[in-house]
Design an enzyme around this catalytic site. Structure first.
Site, PDB file in Angstrom:
ATOM      1  N   GLY A  28      80.668 -53.957  -2.252  1.00  0.00           N
ATOM      2  CA  GLY A  28      80.968 -54.548  -3.546  1.00  0.00           C
ATOM      3  C   GLY A  28      82.464 -54.786  -3.572  1.00  0.00           C
ATOM      4  O   GLY A  28      83.205 -54.095  -2.865  1.00  0.00           O
ATOM      5  N   LEU A  31      84.677 -51.676  -4.122  1.00  0.00           N
ATOM      6  CA  LEU A  31      84.580 -50.695  -3.039  1.00  0.00           C
ATOM      7  C   LEU A  31      85.247 -51.236  -1.781  1.00  0.00           C
ATOM      8  O   LEU A  31      85.944 -50.495  -1.070  1.00  0.00           O
ATOM      9  CB  LEU A  31      83.127 -50.341  -2.734  1.00  0.00           C
ATOM     10  CG  LEU A  31      82.991 -49.369  -1.546  1.00  0.00           C
ATOM     11  CD1 LEU A  31      83.528 -47.995  -1.914  1.00  0.00           C
ATOM     12  CD2 LEU A  31      81.565 -49.265  -1.066  1.00  0.00           C
ATOM     13  N   ASN A  32      85.048 -52.528  -1.492  1.00  0.00           N
ATOM     14  CA  ASN A  32      85.683 -53.115  -0.311  1.00  0.00           C
ATOM     15  C   ASN A  32      87.198 -52.977  -0.396  1.00  0.00           C
ATOM     16  O   ASN A  32      87.863 -52.630   0.591  1.00  0.00           O
ATOM     17  CB  ASN A  32      85.325 -54.600  -0.202  1.00  0.00           C
ATOM     18  CG  ASN A  32      83.832 -54.851  -0.102  1.00  0.00           C
ATOM     19  OD1 ASN A  32      83.059 -53.942   0.167  1.00  0.00           O
ATOM     20  ND2 ASN A  32      83.431 -56.083  -0.328  1.00  0.00           N
ATOM     21  N   TYR A  87      71.967 -56.731  -3.244  1.00  0.00           N
ATOM     22  CA  TYR A  87      72.162 -58.155  -2.970  1.00  0.00           C
ATOM     23  C   TYR A  87      71.907 -58.449  -1.501  1.00  0.00           C
ATOM     24  O   TYR A  87      72.003 -57.568  -0.649  1.00  0.00           O
ATOM     25  CB  TYR A  87      73.562 -58.622  -3.383  1.00  0.00           C
ATOM     26  CG  TYR A  87      74.718 -58.099  -2.554  1.00  0.00           C
ATOM     27  CD1 TYR A  87      75.251 -58.842  -1.510  1.00  0.00           C
ATOM     28  CD2 TYR A  87      75.313 -56.872  -2.845  1.00  0.00           C
ATOM     29  CE1 TYR A  87      76.338 -58.376  -0.767  1.00  0.00           C
ATOM     30  CE2 TYR A  87      76.388 -56.400  -2.121  1.00  0.00           C
ATOM     31  CZ  TYR A  87      76.902 -57.167  -1.079  1.00  0.00           C
ATOM     32  OH  TYR A  87      77.970 -56.689  -0.350  1.00  0.00           O
ATOM     33  N   TRP A 101      69.967 -58.663  -7.212  1.00  0.00           N
ATOM     34  CA  TRP A 101      69.027 -57.928  -8.063  1.00  0.00           C
ATOM     35  C   TRP A 101      69.827 -56.785  -8.680  1.00  0.00           C
ATOM     36  O   TRP A 101      69.998 -55.720  -8.092  1.00  0.00           O
ATOM     37  CB  TRP A 101      67.859 -57.388  -7.248  1.00  0.00           C
ATOM     38  CG  TRP A 101      66.973 -58.450  -6.686  1.00  0.00           C
ATOM     39  CD1 TRP A 101      65.795 -58.912  -7.208  1.00  0.00           C
ATOM     40  CD2 TRP A 101      67.173 -59.190  -5.472  1.00  0.00           C
ATOM     41  NE1 TRP A 101      65.257 -59.889  -6.404  1.00  0.00           N
ATOM     42  CE2 TRP A 101      66.088 -60.090  -5.331  1.00  0.00           C
ATOM     43  CE3 TRP A 101      68.173 -59.205  -4.483  1.00  0.00           C
ATOM     44  CZ2 TRP A 101      65.961 -60.969  -4.265  1.00  0.00           C
ATOM     45  CZ3 TRP A 101      68.065 -60.082  -3.422  1.00  0.00           C
ATOM     46  CH2 TRP A 101      66.968 -60.957  -3.322  1.00  0.00           C
ATOM     47  N   ASN A 164      88.297 -62.548  -9.687  1.00  0.00           N
ATOM     48  CA  ASN A 164      87.043 -62.647  -8.920  1.00  0.00           C
ATOM     49  C   ASN A 164      85.927 -63.280  -9.758  1.00  0.00           C
ATOM     50  O   ASN A 164      84.908 -62.661 -10.059  1.00  0.00           O
ATOM     51  CB  ASN A 164      86.614 -61.270  -8.413  1.00  0.00           C
ATOM     52  CG  ASN A 164      85.922 -61.353  -7.063  1.00  0.00           C
ATOM     53  OD1 ASN A 164      85.626 -62.440  -6.561  1.00  0.00           O
ATOM     54  ND2 ASN A 164      85.651 -60.205  -6.471  1.00  0.00           N
ATOM     55  N   ALA A 229      98.588 -70.762   2.207  1.00  0.00           N
ATOM     56  CA  ALA A 229      99.648 -69.857   1.768  1.00  0.00           C
ATOM     57  C   ALA A 229      99.384 -69.347   0.350  1.00  0.00           C
ATOM     58  O   ALA A 229      98.940 -70.092  -0.520  1.00  0.00           O
ATOM     59  CB  ALA A 229     100.994 -70.562   1.826  1.00  0.00           C
ATOM     60  N   ALA A 255      86.843 -61.123   2.771  1.00  0.00           N
ATOM     61  CA  ALA A 255      88.181 -61.624   3.098  1.00  0.00           C
ATOM     62  C   ALA A 255      89.174 -61.334   1.977  1.00  0.00           C
ATOM     63  O   ALA A 255      90.247 -60.750   2.203  1.00  0.00           O
ATOM     64  CB  ALA A 255      88.120 -63.122   3.381  1.00  0.00           C
ATOM     65  N   ASP A 257      88.813 -59.278  -0.563  1.00  0.00           N
ATOM     66  CA  ASP A 257      88.878 -57.841  -0.857  1.00  0.00           C
ATOM     67  C   ASP A 257      89.781 -57.111   0.128  1.00  0.00           C
ATOM     68  O   ASP A 257      90.530 -56.202  -0.246  1.00  0.00           O
ATOM     69  CB  ASP A 257      87.477 -57.232  -0.820  1.00  0.00           C
ATOM     70  CG  ASP A 257      86.516 -57.919  -1.767  1.00  0.00           C
ATOM     71  OD1 ASP A 257      86.962 -58.421  -2.815  1.00  0.00           O
ATOM     72  OD2 ASP A 257      85.307 -57.957  -1.456  1.00  0.00           O
TER      73      ASP A 257
END
Length: 303
Positions: A28, A31-32, A87, A101, A164, A229, A255, A257
């Site tokens: 998630g 968490l990442n 997911y 879900w 996000n 950039a 990426a 995260d």
């Protein structure tokens, strides 16, 4: 800062392999981020995860997985009868699509207890949350969640926000814009990504995005642009920092995260904004050359 607390939802992740098979993991955005921050912060700095899980076997396995990454689990609320969300990731030419879900996910109720939020967040902590962290909350608890973060900001704590943007989690575009604006107002650092922000706020450039966050009260803004950039500004200085070299992605999951986690770690370690962004691009470049959001032993890959 003695502790970095990442606030959000960790889900069961099913990633596509070959022949219609899937590999189970746990991930998630929040968490990442914590995973990569933990990898690059010193051992003396704690990284904890704040969420809610159920009392089922998958919740227990998920919590064990988080702990195995060196991320603290003492702040996770256990809600009897609940379960984690799930997911599935489908990949095509390195790009991913998701099926979710999560309607009964325990994490949707993580901010119900105001006294627990206040007790947990306020103190010698840096706090991270995202637009997903906010979107999944019950509407009546979003306001009290942001009120506590506002108190943390007023007390001098770092409050870090990655918008996000996920339109499917909101009732409308206007609702998403309203709460994104409220979240930026309680934050000290923002890590938005274009072109999503262009679409939501009818903006035309990274400069416009950065100015909006600075005007809202953020003191440091990093406008990410994938392989292009990133724009860095604290209101007085403005720098553009891109990857040192182009990379052919295998899987872009995680990426942004990984950029967030390594940037935050570098800043908390005392590096300048430019140094932190250069390092974050380097980490993200390694991450997208591997499958899955969490790349084991990432420290050994980044020299």
């Amino acid at each position: 800062m003695t502790k970095l607390i990442s606030i959000g939802e960790c889900m069961i992740e099913m990633s596509a392999l070959e022949d219609g098979l899937y590999k189970k993991g746990y991930a998630g955005d929040s968490l990442n981020m914590a995973f990569y921050a933990r990898a690059f912060l010193p051992e003396t700095a704690s990284v904890d995860y704040f969420t809610a899980l159920g009392d089922d076997a998958e919740s227990q396995a998920l919590a064990a997985s988080i702990k195995a990454h060196g991320i603290g689990t003492d702040l996770i609320r256990i809600l009897p009868g609940k379960a984690p969300g799930l997911y599935m990731i489908s990949l095509e030419d390195g790009e991913r699509t998701f099926s979710y879900w999560r309607s009964t996910s325990a994490a949707k109720e993580m901010a119900q207890d105001l006294s627990y939020l206040t007790q947990t967040f306020l103190g010698d902590n840096a706090l991270f949350f995202s637009g997903i962290s906010l979107a999944i909350l019950q509407p009546e608890t979003r306001e009290q969640f942001l009120d506590v973060l506002s108190k943390a900001k007023a007390a001098g704590q770092q409050v870090i926000f990655d918008s996000n943007l996920r339109p499917s989690l909101w009732q409308s575009r206007d609702e998403m814009a309203e709460w994104t604006a409220k979240a930026s107002a309680v934050s000290t650092m923002a890590l938005p990504t274009v072109p999503d922000e262009y679409v939501l706020f009818d903006e035309k450039s990274s400069e416009h995005v950065a100015e909006r966050y600075l005007t809202a009260g953020c003191r440091e803004v990093v406008v990410k642009a994938g392989p292009e950039a990133a724009l860095l500004t604290d209101g007085s200085q403005r720098e553009w920092v891109g990857p040192a070299a182009a990379v052919q992605p295998v899987d872009t999951t995680g990426a942004g995260d990984s950029f967030n986690g390594s940037y935050i770690a570098a800043r908390l370690n005392g590096r300048s904004m430019v140094e932190a962004a250069q390092f974050a691009h380097k980490v993200a470049g390694h991450v997208i050359q591997h499958r899955g959001a969490l790349v084991p032993n990432i420290q050994s890959l980044v020299r």
